[in-house]
Design an enzyme around this catalytic site. Sequence first.
Site, short mmCIF file in Angstrom:
data_model
loop_
_atom_site.label_atom_id
_atom_site.label_comp_id
_atom_site.label_asym_id
_atom_site.label_seq_id
_atom_site.Cartn_x
_atom_site.Cartn_y
_atom_site.Cartn_z
N ASN A 1 1.23 -1.46 0.00
CA ASN A 1 -0.08 -0.35 0.04
C ASN A 1 1.07 1.21 0.02
O ASN A 1 1.71 1.43 0.66
CB ASN A 1 -1.12 0.29 1.59
CG ASN A 1 -2.00 1.32 1.61
OD1 ASN A 1 -2.07 1.46 -0.11
ND2 ASN A 1 -1.85 1.92 2.02
N HIS B 1 0.92 4.72 1.20
CA HIS B 1 0.03 6.44 2.34
C HIS B 1 0.80 7.51 2.46
O HIS B 1 1.72 7.44 2.81
CB HIS B 1 0.06 5.72 3.58
CG HIS B 1 -1.05 6.18 4.53
ND1 HIS B 1 -2.28 6.49 4.52
CD2 HIS B 1 -0.70 6.83 5.70
CE1 HIS B 1 -2.56 7.04 5.33
NE2 HIS B 1 -1.67 7.67 6.05
N SER C 1 4.65 6.81 2.44
CA SER C 1 5.28 5.71 3.34
C SER C 1 4.58 4.60 2.46
O SER C 1 3.63 4.19 1.96
CB SER C 1 5.05 5.24 4.59
OG SER C 1 5.58 6.07 4.94
N ASP D 1 -3.24 1.00 7.95
CA ASP D 1 -1.81 1.80 8.03
C ASP D 1 -0.90 1.11 8.43
O ASP D 1 0.69 2.19 9.14
CB ASP D 1 -2.32 3.08 7.82
CG ASP D 1 -3.50 4.05 6.99
OD1 ASP D 1 -3.27 3.65 5.52
OD2 ASP D 1 -3.78 4.77 7.29
C1 GAR Z 1 -2.37 8.58 -2.80
O1 GAR Z 1 -2.46 9.90 -2.74
C2 GAR Z 1 -2.04 7.82 -1.80
O2 GAR Z 1 -1.30 7.46 -0.73
C3 GAR Z 1 -4.18 8.14 -0.74
O3 GAR Z 1 -4.27 7.49 -2.31
C4 GAR Z 1 -4.04 8.49 -3.26
C5 GAR Z 1 -5.12 8.12 -4.83
O4 GAR Z 1 -4.27 9.27 -5.09
N1 GAR Z 1 -3.99 6.51 -0.58
C6 GAR Z 1 -4.04 6.54 0.71
O5 GAR Z 1 -4.85 7.95 1.21
C7 GAR Z 1 -4.79 5.19 2.15
N2 GAR Z 1 -4.82 4.99 2.91
P1 GAR Z 1 -4.18 8.61 -6.86
O6 GAR Z 1 -4.99 7.95 -7.35
O7 GAR Z 1 -4.02 9.50 -7.85
O8 GAR Z 1 -3.08 7.42 -7.23
#
Ligand code: GAR
Length: 215
Positions: free
Chosen positions: A109, A111, A138, A147
Amino acid sequence: MPATCNVVVLISGSGSNLQALIDSTGTDNPARIRAVISNRADAYGLQRAEAAGIPTRTLDHKQYADRESFDQALIEIIDSYDAELVILAGFMRILSPAFVRHYHGRLLNIHPSLLPKYKGLHTHQRALQANEKEHGCSVHFVTEELDGGPVVLQAVIAIHSSDTPENLAQRIHTQEHRIYPLAMRWFAEGRLQLGQAGVELDGQPLPANGQQLPN
Ligand code: GAR
Protein backbone atom coordinates in the site's frame (compact mmCIF):
# COMPACT_ATOMS: atom_id res chain seq x y z
CA MET A 1 13.24 -15.58 -9.16
CA PRO A 2 10.60 -15.86 -11.91
CA ALA A 3 11.40 -14.12 -15.19
CA THR A 4 8.33 -11.94 -14.71
CA CYS A 5 6.10 -11.06 -11.77
CA ASN A 6 2.31 -10.85 -12.19
CA VAL A 7 0.92 -7.73 -10.53
CA VAL A 8 -2.71 -6.75 -9.93
CA VAL A 9 -3.44 -3.15 -8.95
CA LEU A 10 -6.52 -2.08 -6.97
CA ILE A 11 -7.79 1.49 -7.27
CA SER A 12 -10.77 3.64 -6.33
CA GLY A 13 -10.00 6.96 -7.99
CA SER A 14 -7.76 9.02 -10.22
CA GLY A 15 -5.02 6.43 -10.45
CA SER A 16 -2.04 8.75 -10.78
CA ASN A 17 0.02 6.19 -8.86
CA LEU A 18 -1.26 3.50 -11.20
CA GLN A 19 -0.04 5.65 -14.10
CA ALA A 20 3.42 5.91 -12.54
CA LEU A 21 3.47 2.13 -12.10
CA ILE A 22 2.38 1.59 -15.71
CA ASP A 23 4.99 4.06 -16.98
CA SER A 24 7.73 2.24 -15.06
CA THR A 25 7.07 -1.12 -16.71
CA GLY A 26 9.05 -2.17 -19.73
CA THR A 27 11.40 -4.81 -20.96
CA ASP A 28 14.00 -4.22 -18.23
CA ASN A 29 11.38 -4.48 -15.44
CA PRO A 30 10.04 -7.94 -14.51
CA ALA A 31 6.77 -6.48 -13.15
CA ARG A 32 3.77 -7.12 -15.41
CA ILE A 33 0.49 -5.42 -14.53
CA ARG A 34 -2.03 -8.12 -15.50
CA ALA A 35 -5.19 -6.33 -14.35
CA VAL A 36 -6.55 -3.22 -12.67
CA ILE A 37 -9.58 -3.62 -10.42
CA SER A 38 -11.72 -0.79 -9.07
CA ASN A 39 -14.60 -0.79 -6.60
CA ARG A 40 -15.96 2.28 -8.43
CA ALA A 41 -17.05 2.21 -12.07
CA ASP A 42 -16.24 5.93 -12.47
CA ALA A 43 -12.63 5.69 -11.29
CA TYR A 44 -10.50 7.57 -13.83
CA GLY A 45 -7.71 5.06 -13.29
CA LEU A 46 -9.76 2.50 -15.25
CA GLN A 47 -9.37 4.70 -18.34
CA ARG A 48 -5.64 4.94 -17.72
CA ALA A 49 -5.42 1.13 -17.62
CA GLU A 50 -7.51 0.75 -20.77
CA ALA A 51 -5.31 3.27 -22.58
CA ALA A 52 -2.33 1.08 -21.67
CA GLY A 53 -4.08 -2.09 -22.89
CA ILE A 54 -4.43 -3.55 -19.38
CA PRO A 55 -7.60 -5.57 -18.58
CA THR A 56 -9.91 -3.86 -16.08
CA ARG A 57 -12.63 -5.07 -13.77
CA THR A 58 -15.11 -3.20 -11.60
CA LEU A 59 -16.41 -4.82 -8.43
CA ASP A 60 -19.00 -2.63 -6.70
CA HIS A 61 -18.81 -3.19 -2.96
CA LYS A 62 -22.40 -1.95 -2.60
CA GLN A 63 -23.58 -5.12 -4.36
CA TYR A 64 -22.29 -7.28 -1.50
CA ALA A 65 -23.96 -7.98 1.84
CA ASP A 66 -20.80 -7.49 3.87
CA ARG A 67 -17.07 -6.81 3.72
CA GLU A 68 -16.16 -10.49 3.90
CA SER A 69 -18.22 -11.50 0.85
CA PHE A 70 -16.92 -8.53 -1.18
CA ASP A 71 -13.34 -9.37 -0.25
CA GLN A 72 -13.86 -13.05 -1.15
CA ALA A 73 -15.14 -12.06 -4.61
CA LEU A 74 -12.13 -9.74 -4.95
CA ILE A 75 -9.74 -12.58 -4.04
CA GLU A 76 -11.27 -14.80 -6.71
CA ILE A 77 -10.78 -12.16 -9.41
CA ILE A 78 -7.24 -11.29 -8.31
CA ASP A 79 -6.21 -14.95 -8.16
CA SER A 80 -7.64 -15.59 -11.63
CA TYR A 81 -4.76 -13.40 -12.89
CA ASP A 82 -2.18 -15.52 -11.00
CA ALA A 83 -1.15 -12.44 -9.05
CA GLU A 84 2.16 -12.70 -7.23
CA LEU A 85 1.94 -9.11 -5.99
CA VAL A 86 -1.15 -7.03 -5.18
CA ILE A 87 -0.73 -3.26 -5.12
CA LEU A 88 -3.21 -0.92 -3.45
CA ALA A 89 -3.01 2.41 -5.28
CA GLY A 90 -5.59 4.69 -3.71
CA PHE A 91 -7.93 1.76 -3.00
CA MET A 92 -10.15 3.36 -0.40
CA ARG A 93 -11.61 0.26 1.22
CA ILE A 94 -10.64 -1.32 4.51
CA LEU A 95 -9.71 -4.93 3.83
CA SER A 96 -10.84 -7.85 5.97
CA PRO A 97 -8.33 -9.89 8.00
CA ALA A 98 -9.01 -12.88 5.71
CA PHE A 99 -8.03 -10.83 2.64
CA VAL A 100 -4.88 -9.46 4.28
CA ARG A 101 -3.83 -12.93 5.45
CA HIS A 102 -4.41 -14.42 1.99
CA TYR A 103 -1.87 -11.97 0.51
CA HIS A 104 0.55 -11.87 3.44
CA GLY A 105 3.97 -10.68 2.24
CA ARG A 106 2.72 -9.79 -1.24
CA LEU A 107 0.32 -6.90 -0.58
CA LEU A 108 1.67 -3.33 -0.77
CA ASN A 109 0.00 0.00 0.00
CA ILE A 110 1.04 3.61 -0.38
CA HIS A 111 0.06 6.12 2.28
CA PRO A 112 0.47 9.92 2.19
CA SER A 113 2.39 10.37 5.44
CA LEU A 114 5.62 9.42 7.13
CA LEU A 115 4.28 6.33 8.87
CA PRO A 116 3.81 5.60 11.71
CA LYS A 117 2.70 9.24 11.85
CA TYR A 118 -0.74 10.20 10.54
CA LYS A 119 -2.43 6.94 9.78
CA GLY A 120 -5.92 7.33 8.32
CA LEU A 121 -7.35 10.28 6.39
CA HIS A 122 -6.59 14.03 5.97
CA THR A 123 -2.89 13.49 6.51
CA HIS A 124 -1.71 16.76 4.88
CA GLN A 125 -4.05 18.93 6.93
CA ARG A 126 -3.09 17.13 10.12
CA ALA A 127 0.65 17.50 9.44
CA LEU A 128 0.18 21.25 8.83
CA GLN A 129 -1.94 21.70 11.96
CA ALA A 130 0.74 19.97 14.02
CA ASN A 131 3.38 22.40 12.67
CA GLU A 132 5.46 19.57 11.30
CA LYS A 133 8.65 20.60 9.55
CA GLU A 134 8.63 17.53 7.34
CA HIS A 135 6.03 15.39 5.64
CA GLY A 136 6.15 12.59 3.13
CA CYS A 137 4.78 9.29 1.94
CA SER A 138 5.38 5.63 2.69
CA VAL A 139 5.10 2.33 0.86
CA HIS A 140 4.38 -0.49 3.29
CA PHE A 141 3.42 -4.13 3.42
CA VAL A 142 -0.21 -4.45 4.48
CA THR A 143 -1.04 -6.19 7.74
CA GLU A 144 -4.24 -6.36 9.73
CA GLU A 145 -3.46 -3.06 11.45
CA LEU A 146 -4.77 -0.20 9.28
CA ASP A 147 -1.80 1.72 7.79
CA GLY A 148 0.33 -0.13 10.34
CA GLY A 149 2.30 -2.67 8.32
CA PRO A 150 6.11 -2.69 8.02
CA VAL A 151 7.45 0.23 5.98
CA VAL A 152 9.46 -0.43 2.81
CA LEU A 153 10.28 2.99 1.45
CA GLN A 154 9.70 6.64 2.34
CA ALA A 155 10.23 9.98 0.62
CA VAL A 156 10.51 13.06 2.82
CA ILE A 157 9.87 16.69 1.85
CA ALA A 158 10.20 19.93 3.83
CA ILE A 159 6.99 21.74 4.74
CA HIS A 160 7.04 25.45 3.74
CA SER A 161 5.22 28.15 5.72
CA SER A 162 3.12 28.88 2.63
CA ASP A 163 1.97 25.27 2.21
CA THR A 164 -1.73 24.42 2.08
CA PRO A 165 -3.20 20.91 2.30
CA GLU A 166 -3.83 21.09 -1.46
CA ASN A 167 -0.35 21.99 -2.65
CA LEU A 168 1.22 19.69 -0.08
CA ALA A 169 -0.93 16.88 -1.51
CA GLN A 170 0.41 17.70 -4.97
CA ARG A 171 4.02 17.70 -3.85
CA ILE A 172 3.51 14.43 -1.98
CA HIS A 173 1.93 12.88 -5.07
CA THR A 174 5.10 13.65 -7.03
CA GLN A 175 7.08 11.75 -4.40
CA GLU A 176 4.61 8.86 -4.39
CA HIS A 177 5.19 8.49 -8.11
CA ARG A 178 8.90 8.01 -7.41
CA ILE A 179 8.71 5.49 -4.59
CA TYR A 180 5.87 3.19 -5.64
CA PRO A 181 7.41 2.08 -8.96
CA LEU A 182 10.70 1.48 -7.18
CA ALA A 183 9.08 -0.73 -4.53
CA MET A 184 7.18 -2.68 -7.24
CA ARG A 185 10.42 -3.24 -9.14
CA TRP A 186 12.30 -4.39 -6.03
CA PHE A 187 9.57 -6.92 -5.30
CA ALA A 188 9.36 -8.11 -8.90
CA GLU A 189 13.13 -8.56 -8.99
CA GLY A 190 12.92 -10.75 -5.88
CA ARG A 191 14.92 -8.22 -3.82
CA LEU A 192 12.16 -7.22 -1.41
CA GLN A 193 10.69 -9.56 1.19
CA LEU A 194 8.65 -9.51 4.34
CA GLY A 195 10.67 -11.72 6.66
CA GLN A 196 10.06 -12.86 10.25
CA ALA A 197 11.80 -9.79 11.65
CA GLY A 198 10.46 -7.25 9.18
CA VAL A 199 11.23 -5.92 5.72
CA GLU A 200 14.34 -7.18 3.98
CA LEU A 201 15.99 -5.72 0.91
CA ASP A 202 18.63 -7.91 -0.71
CA GLY A 203 18.50 -10.12 2.39
CA GLN A 204 19.33 -7.24 4.76
CA PRO A 205 16.80 -5.91 7.29
CA LEU A 206 15.58 -2.35 6.65
CA PRO A 207 15.18 0.17 9.48
CA ALA A 208 11.70 0.48 11.03
CA ASN A 209 10.87 3.49 8.84
CA GLY A 210 12.09 1.73 5.70
CA GLN A 211 14.56 2.87 3.09
CA GLN A 212 14.68 6.67 2.72
CA LEU A 213 14.69 7.91 -0.84
CA PRO A 214 17.18 10.75 -1.30
CA ASN A 215 15.75 13.87 -2.99
C1 GAR B 1 -2.61 8.70 -2.91
O1 GAR B 1 -2.18 9.94 -2.42
C2 GAR B 1 -2.44 7.62 -1.86
O2 GAR B 1 -1.33 7.85 -1.02
C3 GAR B 1 -3.72 7.73 -1.11
O3 GAR B 1 -4.70 7.94 -2.09
C4 GAR B 1 -4.12 8.70 -3.14
C5 GAR B 1 -4.50 8.07 -4.47
O4 GAR B 1 -4.12 8.88 -5.54
N1 GAR B 1 -3.98 6.55 -0.35
C6 GAR B 1 -4.44 6.55 0.90
O5 GAR B 1 -4.72 7.56 1.49
C7 GAR B 1 -4.59 5.16 1.51
N2 GAR B 1 -4.67 5.26 2.93
P1 GAR B 1 -4.13 8.33 -7.02
O6 GAR B 1 -5.51 7.71 -7.26
O7 GAR B 1 -3.94 9.54 -7.87
O8 GAR B 1 -3.04 7.35 -7.15
